[in-house]
Scaffold this motif. Structure first.
Motif, PDB file in Angstrom:
ATOM      1  N   ALA A  71       0.641  -1.236  -0.062  1.00 19.90           N
ATOM      2  CA  ALA A  71       0.143   0.095  -0.044  1.00 19.90           C
ATOM      3  C   ALA A  71       0.837   1.211   0.088  1.00 19.90           C
ATOM      4  N   LEU A  72       1.898   1.168   0.578  1.00 19.75           N
ATOM      5  CA  LEU A  72       2.759   2.165   0.714  1.00 19.75           C
ATOM      6  C   LEU A  72       3.776   2.632  -0.580  1.00 19.75           C
ATOM      7  N   SER A  73       4.143   1.665  -1.154  1.00 22.55           N
ATOM      8  CA  SER A  73       5.100   1.759  -2.249  1.00 22.55           C
ATOM      9  C   SER A  73       4.682   2.617  -3.225  1.00 22.55           C
ATOM     10  N   GLY A  74       5.295   3.702  -3.604  1.00 25.57           N
ATOM     11  CA  GLY A  74       5.164   4.550  -4.737  1.00 25.57           C
ATOM     12  C   GLY A  74       4.086   5.591  -4.280  1.00 25.57           C
ATOM     13  N   ASN A  75       3.593   5.502  -2.984  1.00 25.53           N
ATOM     14  CA  ASN A  75       2.576   6.384  -2.516  1.00 25.53           C
ATOM     15  C   ASN A  75       2.926   7.434  -1.344  1.00 25.53           C
ATOM     16  N   VAL A  76       4.373   7.095  -0.844  1.00 27.10           N
ATOM     17  CA  VAL A  76       4.885   7.661   0.246  1.00 27.10           C
ATOM     18  C   VAL A  76       6.078   8.834  -0.483  1.00 27.10           C
ATOM     19  N   VAL A  77       5.929  10.068  -0.161  1.00 27.54           N
ATOM     20  CA  VAL A  77       7.002  10.981  -0.384  1.00 27.54           C
ATOM     21  C   VAL A  77       7.648  11.495   0.905  1.00 27.54           C
ATOM     22  N   ILE A  78       8.896  11.472   1.156  1.00 33.11           N
ATOM     23  CA  ILE A  78       9.222  12.129   2.351  1.00 33.11           C
ATOM     24  C   ILE A  78       9.715  13.736   1.977  1.00 33.11           C
TER      25      ILE A  78
END
Length: 140
Positions: free
Chosen positions: A112-119
């Motif tokens: 779910a996180l992969s590619g959808n998280v930006v730091i």
């Protein structure tokens, strides 16, 4: 933005074992592009992660610090602040910080996180922005 500031390298380690999980020597401080990082999904199982940043600064920074936000699909999930302090002009510095994981019950799966998280990281000298970095995370 300071033209004399550059990230030389960054790595992430399991804080308990010291095992290297990810490293990169690209200058992730360039604000003009959204960078990408491919991080092993096992990092999400770590109780805490040690982050080491090596950076160069041509200028003196009186109160160097970071404001970091984790964005999921553009919405803030977490926010951290880190203080370094004084940076000598013309210096190369290494800065290690510990980041504790959210409780396992609050963790989303890597899929779910992969590619959808930006730091999003703001590098600051006091309240003045030195540069801003955006890194999209892919869990592999």
């Amino acid at each position: 933005m300071s033209q004399g500031f550059r990230l030389v390298a960054m790595n992430l380690r399991d804080a308990d074992s010291g095992k290297l999980l990810w490293q990169d020597s690209d200058d992730l401080s360039n604000p003009d592009v959204e960078h990408e990082a491919r991080v092993p999904k096992k990092i999400l199982k770590c109780r805490a992660v040690s982050r080491e940043i090596t950076f160069e600064s041509a200028d003196a920074l009186e109160n160097f610090r970071l404001e970091q936000r984790v964005l999921f699909k553009g919405q803030p999930l977490e926010e951290w602040n880190f203080d370094f302090g004084f940076v000598m002009p013309g210096s190369t510095n290494t800065w290690q910080s510990m980041i504790e994981a959210a409780p396992e019950s609050q963790m989303m799966p890597a899929s779910a996180l992969s590619g959808n998280v930006v730091i999003e990281t703001k590098f600051l000298d006091g309240d003045d922005i030195v540069t801003t970095s955006r890194v999209r995370i892919f869990y592999v």
